[in-house]
Design a protein around this motif. Structure first.
Motif, PDB file in Angstrom:
ATOM      1  N   ALA A  27      10.486  -8.845   8.938  1.00 26.31           N
ATOM      2  CA  ALA A  27       9.069  -8.660   8.617  1.00 26.31           C
ATOM      3  C   ALA A  27       8.666  -9.511   7.416  1.00 26.31           C
ATOM      4  N   VAL A  28       9.553  -9.634   6.435  1.00 29.11           N
ATOM      5  CA  VAL A  28       9.270 -10.510   5.289  1.00 29.11           C
ATOM      6  C   VAL A  28       9.123 -11.945   5.790  1.00 29.11           C
ATOM      7  N   ALA A  29      10.060 -12.383   6.629  1.00 28.15           N
ATOM      8  CA  ALA A  29       9.999 -13.749   7.177  1.00 28.15           C
ATOM      9  C   ALA A  29       8.715 -13.950   7.979  1.00 28.15           C
ATOM     10  N   ASP A  30       8.365 -12.977   8.822  1.00 26.18           N
ATOM     11  CA  ASP A  30       7.149 -13.083   9.636  1.00 26.18           C
ATOM     12  C   ASP A  30       5.896 -13.167   8.772  1.00 26.18           C
ATOM     13  N   ALA A  31       5.845 -12.363   7.714  1.00 28.47           N
ATOM     14  CA  ALA A  31       4.662 -12.322   6.851  1.00 28.47           C
ATOM     15  C   ALA A  31       4.415 -13.661   6.167  1.00 28.47           C
ATOM     16  N   LEU A  32       5.487 -14.426   5.944  1.00 25.26           N
ATOM     17  CA  LEU A  32       5.356 -15.707   5.248  1.00 25.26           C
ATOM     18  C   LEU A  32       5.431 -16.911   6.179  1.00 25.26           C
ATOM     19  N   ALA A  33       5.649 -16.684   7.467  1.00 26.62           N
ATOM     20  CA  ALA A  33       5.919 -17.775   8.415  1.00 26.62           C
ATOM     21  C   ALA A  33       4.788 -18.793   8.504  1.00 26.62           C
ATOM     22  N   ASN A  49      17.448  -3.890   7.011  1.00 26.26           N
ATOM     23  CA  ASN A  49      17.416  -4.547   8.312  1.00 26.26           C
ATOM     24  C   ASN A  49      16.475  -3.795   9.249  1.00 26.26           C
ATOM     25  N   SER A  50      16.228  -4.355  10.416  1.00 30.36           N
ATOM     26  CA  SER A  50      15.207  -3.797  11.316  1.00 30.36           C
ATOM     27  C   SER A  50      15.562  -2.404  11.826  1.00 30.36           C
ATOM     28  N   ALA A  51      16.834  -2.032  11.763  1.00 26.98           N
ATOM     29  CA  ALA A  51      17.253  -0.687  12.177  1.00 26.98           C
ATOM     30  C   ALA A  51      17.247   0.291  10.999  1.00 26.98           C
ATOM     31  N   GLY A  52      16.835  -0.183   9.810  1.00 19.56           N
ATOM     32  CA  GLY A  52      16.777   0.680   8.639  1.00 19.56           C
ATOM     33  C   GLY A  52      18.062   0.750   7.844  1.00 19.56           C
ATOM     34  N   ARG A  53      19.048  -0.090   8.208  1.00 17.61           N
ATOM     35  CA  ARG A  53      20.303  -0.106   7.441  1.00 17.61           C
ATOM     36  C   ARG A  53      20.055  -0.693   6.061  1.00 17.61           C
ATOM     37  N   LEU A  54      20.710  -0.117   5.074  1.00 18.38           N
ATOM     38  CA  LEU A  54      20.515  -0.501   3.681  1.00 18.38           C
ATOM     39  C   LEU A  54      21.280  -1.781   3.359  1.00 18.38           C
ATOM     40  N   PRO A  55      20.892  -2.471   2.271  1.00 18.88           N
ATOM     41  CA  PRO A  55      21.539  -3.743   1.913  1.00 18.88           C
ATOM     42  C   PRO A  55      23.058  -3.608   1.804  1.00 18.88           C
ATOM     43  N   MET A 114      12.426   3.843   9.859  1.00 20.97           N
ATOM     44  CA  MET A 114      11.521   2.692   9.927  1.00 20.97           C
ATOM     45  C   MET A 114      10.163   3.056  10.529  1.00 20.97           C
ATOM     46  N   ARG A 115      10.136   3.992  11.433  1.00 24.33           N
ATOM     47  CA  ARG A 115       8.861   4.375  12.056  1.00 24.33           C
ATOM     48  C   ARG A 115       7.891   4.913  10.998  1.00 24.33           C
ATOM     49  N   ARG A 116       8.423   5.625  10.019  1.00 25.27           N
ATOM     50  CA  ARG A 116       7.584   6.227   8.982  1.00 25.27           C
ATOM     51  C   ARG A 116       7.483   5.401   7.708  1.00 25.27           C
ATOM     52  N   ALA A 117       8.472   4.554   7.438  1.00 24.36           N
ATOM     53  CA  ALA A 117       8.524   3.872   6.129  1.00 24.36           C
ATOM     54  C   ALA A 117       8.133   2.399   6.163  1.00 24.36           C
ATOM     55  N   ALA A 118       8.092   1.794   7.340  1.00 22.91           N
ATOM     56  CA  ALA A 118       7.831   0.353   7.410  1.00 22.91           C
ATOM     57  C   ALA A 118       6.444   0.025   6.860  1.00 22.91           C
ATOM     58  N   TRP A 119       6.386  -1.063   6.097  1.00 21.96           N
ATOM     59  CA  TRP A 119       5.131  -1.536   5.492  1.00 21.96           C
ATOM     60  C   TRP A 119       4.953  -3.008   5.830  1.00 21.96           C
ATOM     61  N   TYR A 120       3.724  -3.392   6.033  1.00 26.58           N
ATOM     62  CA  TYR A 120       3.410  -4.792   6.261  1.00 26.58           C
ATOM     63  C   TYR A 120       2.192  -5.116   5.408  1.00 26.58           C
ATOM     64  N   PRO A 121       2.180  -6.253   4.723  1.00 23.90           N
ATOM     65  CA  PRO A 121       1.055  -6.547   3.830  1.00 23.90           C
ATOM     66  C   PRO A 121      -0.252  -6.673   4.603  1.00 23.90           C
ATOM     67  N   PRO A 122      -1.328  -6.189   4.014  1.00 23.11           N
ATOM     68  CA  PRO A 122      -2.627  -6.342   4.681  1.00 23.11           C
ATOM     69  C   PRO A 122      -3.004  -7.825   4.781  1.00 23.11           C
ATOM     70  N   GLU A 123      -3.741  -8.152   5.809  1.00 22.53           N
ATOM     71  CA  GLU A 123      -4.199  -9.542   5.988  1.00 22.53           C
ATOM     72  C   GLU A 123      -5.133  -9.922   4.844  1.00 22.53           C
ATOM     73  N   GLY A 124      -5.086 -11.200   4.494  1.00 23.97           N
ATOM     74  CA  GLY A 124      -6.039 -11.681   3.500  1.00 23.97           C
ATOM     75  C   GLY A 124      -5.478 -11.850   2.208  1.00 23.97           C
ATOM     76  N   GLY A 141       8.341   3.984  -1.849  1.00 19.81           N
ATOM     77  CA  GLY A 141       8.415   4.863  -0.683  1.00 19.81           C
ATOM     78  C   GLY A 141       8.294   4.135   0.643  1.00 19.81           C
ATOM     79  N   ARG A 142       8.107   2.826   0.600  1.00 19.01           N
ATOM     80  CA  ARG A 142       7.968   2.025   1.815  1.00 19.01           C
ATOM     81  C   ARG A 142       8.997   0.900   1.788  1.00 19.01           C
ATOM     82  N   VAL A 143       9.248   0.289   2.948  1.00 19.64           N
ATOM     83  CA  VAL A 143      10.213  -0.800   3.058  1.00 19.64           C
ATOM     84  C   VAL A 143       9.690  -1.863   4.015  1.00 19.64           C
ATOM     85  N   MET A 144      10.300  -3.032   3.935  1.00 21.22           N
ATOM     86  CA  MET A 144      10.092  -4.092   4.927  1.00 21.22           C
ATOM     87  C   MET A 144      11.456  -4.521   5.423  1.00 21.22           C
TER      88      MET A 144
END
Length: 103
Positions: free
Chosen positions: A27-33, A62-68, A93-103, A20-23
């Motif tokens: 955001a994937v690149a940022d999370a691993l940067a 993608n960042s605008a919510g476009r599908l693969p 994206m406003r409702r579905a975006a997910w980012y991994p918790p820190e740690g 139910g969530r997406v990145m």
């Protein structure tokens, strides 16, 4: 981190995205940067296209919510089945975006 380790880190992160969530690719690149020394949304797209079949690939958009690209119909059906908030042919994206918790 070697290129192979980076691919593994990307796939491991995508596996953690809750139903139910997406990145976005960025955001994937940022999370691993910090850990990887890399930060390219385009590289994430390439990794997903080549290696993403064994993970919930449709949860990366993608960042605008476009599908693969090339898999929009299948991705939309899979996302809808999970209850992902959609707006027309895109993810809300406003409702579905997910980012991994820190740690």
């Amino acid at each position: 981190m070697s290129p192979e380790e980076y691919v593994e880190a990307v796939l491991a992160l995508v596996e953690r995205i809750p139903p139910g969530r997406v990145m976005s690719y960025g955001a994937v690149a940022d999370a691993l940067a910090e850990r990887s020394g890399r930060n390219s949304a385009r590289q994430i797209g390439s990794i997903m296209a080549r290696n993403g079949g064994g993970v919930p690939w449709y949860r990366v958009v993608n960042s605008a919510g476009r599908l693969p690209p090339g898999s929009e119909v299948r991705a939309r059906a899979l996302l809808a089945a999970e209850g992902t908030p959609l707006r027309g042919d895109r993810v809300d994206m406003r409702r579905a975006a997910w980012y991994p918790p820190e740690g």
